[in-house]
Motif scaffolding. Structure first.
Motif: not given
Length: 191
Positions: A122-150
């Motif tokens: 599930v995490v890898k899928l969301v990271v893949q979705v977020l790749q379109a934004y060219n976030l660095n790895d650390e920021m992508a994980i922050h965004m995954v956590r944020g989205l999951r929390s929401i």
């Protein structure tokens, strides 16, 4: 004489999902499951170790089903559309399978390798979705956590009946996800 159903774990999990979605995971018992399957409770022990073993298998099954919902929603989409699609799929999964979702979060042994693999998918899928934004790895994980929390927070409040005001819940959800997406764009522009 009635023919007995051949039991396998997938049939057991399907019927268990029906039970927990109808009655809640707290009311799950091996007796109620055996009755739904038309077997005697001892027959179930060939497939898992007691009620806790069943709940663990159910947690894994729930995370895998959530992944399926999100993956199907993401196919053919990118960027903002993909974020909206996986978010809506998450909400739809919880609305369709409230007991299964609850079991996936409350009763899991987080040290279970099979569960960890399902969660990582599930995490890898969301990271893949977020790749379109060219976030660095650390920021992508922050965004995954944020989205999951929401998503978890929204579905938990909705399930508890916490949105009592006479406003469209789906519209509230769309505003929330669009705000999250705007936040990603804001981070990118400041990058």
């Amino acid at each position: 004489m009635a023919r007995r159903m051949k039991l396998d774990l997938s049939i057991i999990l399907e019927k268990t999902t029906e039970l927990v979605d109808e009655n809640g995971v707290d009311k799950l018992s091996l007796g109620s499951l055996a009755e739904k399957l038309g077997v005697r409770p001892p027959s179930l022990y060939n497939h898992f170790e007691g009620l806790n073993g069943l709940k663990q298998k159910l947690a894994i099954h729930g995370v895998e089903k959530l992944h399926e919902y999100m993956l199907q929603a993401a196919v053919g989409k990118a960027g903002d559309d993909a974020v909206r699609a996986v978010s809506e799929a998450y909400i739809q999964f919880v609305r369709t399978h409230p007991g299964l979702y609850d079991a996936s979060n409350r009763f899991a042994d987080t040290n279970d390798i099979e569960l960890q693999r399902a969660q990582e998918s599930v995490v890898k899928l969301v990271v893949q979705v977020l790749q379109a934004y060219n976030l660095n790895d650390e920021m992508a994980i922050h965004m995954v956590r944020g989205l999951r929390s929401i998503l978890h927070g929204f579905t938990s409040i909705e399930h508890m009946g916490g949105f009592g005001m006479p406003l469209d819940i789906d519209e509230s959800f769309l505003i929330l996800i669009n705000t999250f997406i705007e936040g990603i764009h804001s981070i990118i522009s400041k990058g």
